[in-house]
Write a protein that holds these residues in place. Structure first.
Motif, short mmCIF file in Angstrom:
data_model
loop_
_atom_site.label_atom_id
_atom_site.label_comp_id
_atom_site.label_asym_id
_atom_site.label_seq_id
_atom_site.Cartn_x
_atom_site.Cartn_y
_atom_site.Cartn_z
N LEU A 118 1.12 -1.10 0.11
CA LEU A 118 -0.04 0.45 -0.03
C LEU A 118 1.17 1.52 0.26
O LEU A 118 1.79 1.15 0.00
N HIS A 119 0.88 2.66 -0.62
CA HIS A 119 1.00 3.44 -0.87
C HIS A 119 -0.11 5.12 0.17
O HIS A 119 -0.63 5.07 0.33
N SER A 120 0.67 5.66 0.54
CA SER A 120 0.32 6.99 0.95
C SER A 120 -0.07 7.80 0.93
O SER A 120 -0.06 7.74 -1.15
N LEU A 121 -0.98 8.97 0.74
CA LEU A 121 -1.78 9.71 -0.11
C LEU A 121 -1.08 10.25 -0.51
O LEU A 121 -1.16 10.40 -2.36
N PHE A 122 0.16 11.10 0.10
CA PHE A 122 1.01 12.24 -1.39
C PHE A 122 1.89 10.85 -2.17
O PHE A 122 1.92 11.61 -3.56
#
Ligand SMILES: Nc1ncnc2c1ncn2[C@@H]1O[C@H](COP(=O)(O)OP(=O)(O)OP(=O)(O)O)[C@@H](O)[C@H]1O
Ligand SMILES: [Zn+2]
Length: 619
Positions: free
Chosen positions: A330-334
């Protein structure tokens, strides 16, 4: 774009106003200028340190008809600092037509380039076909994602478009949305909300459909998963058993004064945090609800925009849930925003270096120096060099722009309409703005302000006809002439009828060819530089400093879209600036001195100075 002469008259054209995000690198602008015209503020700033020069700012689109060939003919040189292919191609054509040298530039993060284009002497900006933006096979996006970017593309181009965009647009999510073989999917269209559903129930149903039911359906095709890790179907009740409103008292409140944000209403603050599956589920449901409650009017017309916070939140959450299902990190919004918006953060130093190089090349043009260099900023030093000057290439004889070589187009003339040809070939591929299309002497299509009503009706009707049924039928063997009067650019296209196309590789059902890479040419004994964009071409000579396989990404639109890669054959020879205009060019070529190998810092070449070469350290 600027114009420079020795009596110092500049003109600059920019259609933009200053934004806060420009201030870190566009040094002429200050906080107080935000919202004002870039061209005008830049003029005022320059006048403060050069009060006696004359500068005319144009806050306008360079593609406006006022900026025609006669306008361009006033100038000695044109400097481009544009960020899109479309405008760049337009200026290239006008410079060719007006016979004005063009200094072209671009940066992306640490990468950058400055190239010089002089009609008849060097290649034009379009001699090398520009790379198409990266695309992914449909089946990878819809069925077998293996990277986070695949999940992002799915979330923004399919799911977001399906829920909030134009309902009539074809969308691969349609494939399964009408399926009624699951107990939960016995409606005509699962994307329609029924009257008895609240927004959370609706959101959960969409969630279960796309992350649960569709995945189960995909799993039933065992062949696909023989050599792949199987995805996990996700249902909202397993991830988030309680109703959102019970967990999150203010979930139903929307503050009309502040822009809707799911993160804000859920109390998620740091865009660099990676949300867990439950948080992603909550953001998904909340963002979906906010779109339908506080952005109702836009529904049906939305397309993903990286500057739309709620859109980024929704796409991040949807991409992460899909990623979790397919075992992808998963990844951050940024991070997700950067991937979805193709953002490469601008680096002030690169811009400053490129600006300096533009001026150096412009001075050479004005002095009729003839010893131009294309300079590439590399991300990693090659032989400890970060700036790589290369001798300009000769014009590509198969360039349809500067050599007017005819092109050929494979197309199904019984199926494709004139509109497809205009949109996908004439506008998108050939970059024409106001095209005129002729078949022999018959005019099939034309754009212009001064057209009679019946002509407009005629052309509009033609757009909807398939090529072979036009008043002058276009079939295999027809030669079409396409012209843009503003750009003074004409192109002949030979039509080849073809029945079938590969859906994955040729989705447009059209293949344009003829605008090919020029073969490597040997230019006397001087630096011989292959013109090929292919990274696999072997190089004619040993490099002096650059490694043979150094790859240069040419930046064509100032965004992170993948640039063309070129191998650099070798360093070009340096030359002095203060040579007389008509001196024998070869006499002035000096070899770049070998740089001190112990020096690991940023190395910049001043290969025009009398001392042949200097180096400077970065801080
Ligand atoms: N057709 C055009 N006519 C005039 N100016 C243009 C045209 N297309 C692009 N530009 C200008 O090219 C410039 C590109 O510069 P750059 O990418 O550094 O700035 P930006 O677009 O403001 O930055 P960011 O990408 O961070 O928003 C912009 O100022 C933009 O207005
Ligand atoms: Zn060309």
């Amino acid at each position: 774009m600027q114009h420079y002469t020795f009596d110092c008259i500049y003109l600059q054209i920019d259609m933009d106003t200053i934004e806060v995000s420009n201030l870190n690198r566009q040094f002429l602008f200050r906080q107080s200028h935000v919202g004002q015209s870039k061209a005008k503020v830049a003029r005022d700033a320059v006048l403060r340190f050069r009060p006696h020069i004359s500068i005319t700012p144009y806050h306008a689109n360079v593609k406006d008809s006022d900026f025609n060939v006669n306008f361009f003919k006033q100038f000695n040189v044109v400097l481009n600092g544009l960020d899109n292919l479309d405008a760049r191609r337009h200026v290239n054509r006008l410079c060719l037509a007006a016979e004005v040298p063009l200094v072209e530039s671009g940066t992306t993060g640490f990468l950058g380039q400055v190239t010089v284009h002089v009609k008849g002497k060097t290649e034009c900006y379009e001699c090398q076909p520009k790379p198409a933006p990266k695309t992914y096979p449909v089946c990878t996006i819809t069925s077998t994602p293996s990277k986070f970017v695949h999940c992002i593309v799915w979330a923004k181009d399919l799911l977001f478009a399906k829920l909030f965009g134009d309902k009539n647009q074809e969308n691969d999510l349609n494939v399964r949305s009408n399926d009624s073989c699951s107990s939960s999917e016995n409606k005509n269209n699962v994307f329609e909300r029924s009257d008895d559903e609240d927004w959370e129930q609706y959101g959960r149903r969409i969630y279960d459909h796309v992350f649960g039911y569709n995945i189960e359906l995909a799993l039933s095709d065992e062949e696909t998963w023989k050599n792949r890790t199987k995805p996990r179907p996700m249902y909202s009740r397993d991830v988030l058993p309680d109703k959102m409103t019970q967990q999150n008292g203010n979930a139903d409140k929307t503050d009309d004064l502040s822009p809707a944000s799911a993160m804000a209403s859920l109390g998620l603050k740091n865009p660099q945090d990676i949300w867990c599956l439950m948080e992603n589920t909550r953001v998904f449901l909340e963002a979906l609800k906010l779109f339908f409650t506080s952005r109702k009017k836009e529904i049906g017309n939305l397309s993903f925009d990286k500057d739309d916070q709620l859109a980024v939140e929704f796409v991040t959450a949807a991409a992460n849930i899909r990623a979790a299902s397919f075992n992808i990190p998963l990844h951050s919004l940024f991070e997700a925003k950067g991937i979805a918006g193709n953002i490469v953060h601008a680096v002030a130093t690169t811009n400053a270096i490129v600006a300096g190089l533009i001026v150096i090349e412009a001075i050479k043009v004005l002095k009729k120096d003839g010893c131009y260099r294309m300079t590439y900023c590399l991300e990693h030093p090659s032989k400890k060099m970060l700036l790589m000057p290369v001798e300009p290439f000769e014009p590509n004889k198969s360039c349809c722009v500067c050599s007017q070589t005819p092109l050929s187009l494979e197309i199904n003339t019984h199926r494709s309409k004139l509109r497809d040809f205009v949109e996908k070939i004439v506008k998108a591929k050939l970059g024409m703005n106001s095209p005129l299309i002729m078949c022999g002497l018959a005019l099939l299509y034309e754009v212009g302000d001064d057209l009679e009503k019946d002509m407009i009706e005629n052309y509009t009707a033609n757009l909807e006809k398939v090529l072979s049924e036009l008043p002058s039928p276009v079939t295999g063997g027809t030669m079409l002439t396409v012209e843009d009067l503003q750009q003074e650019f004409t192109c002949n296209i030979y039509i080849k009828h073809r029945e079938e196309f590969d859906e994955e590789k040729e989705p447009d059902e059209m293949v344009l060819s003829g605008w090919t890479q020029a073969p490597p040419e040997k230019k006397d004994d001087k630096t011989s530089i292959g013109n090929g964009a292919s990274t696999s071409k072997s190089l004619p000579t040993e490099p002096m400093y650059a490694q043979k396989d150094t790859e240069v990404k040419e930046i064509s639109d100032g965004t992170a879209s993948p640039g063309k890669k070129r191998k650099l054959p070798e360093f070009s020879e340096g030359c002095t600036l203060d040579q007389s205009n008509d001196a024998d060019e070869t006499m002035n070529h000096k070899k770049i001195q070998k740089l001190d190998d112990d020096d690991d810092d940023l190395v910049m070449l001043d290969h025009w100075g009398k001392d042949t070469c200097k180096k400077q350290r970065s801080q």
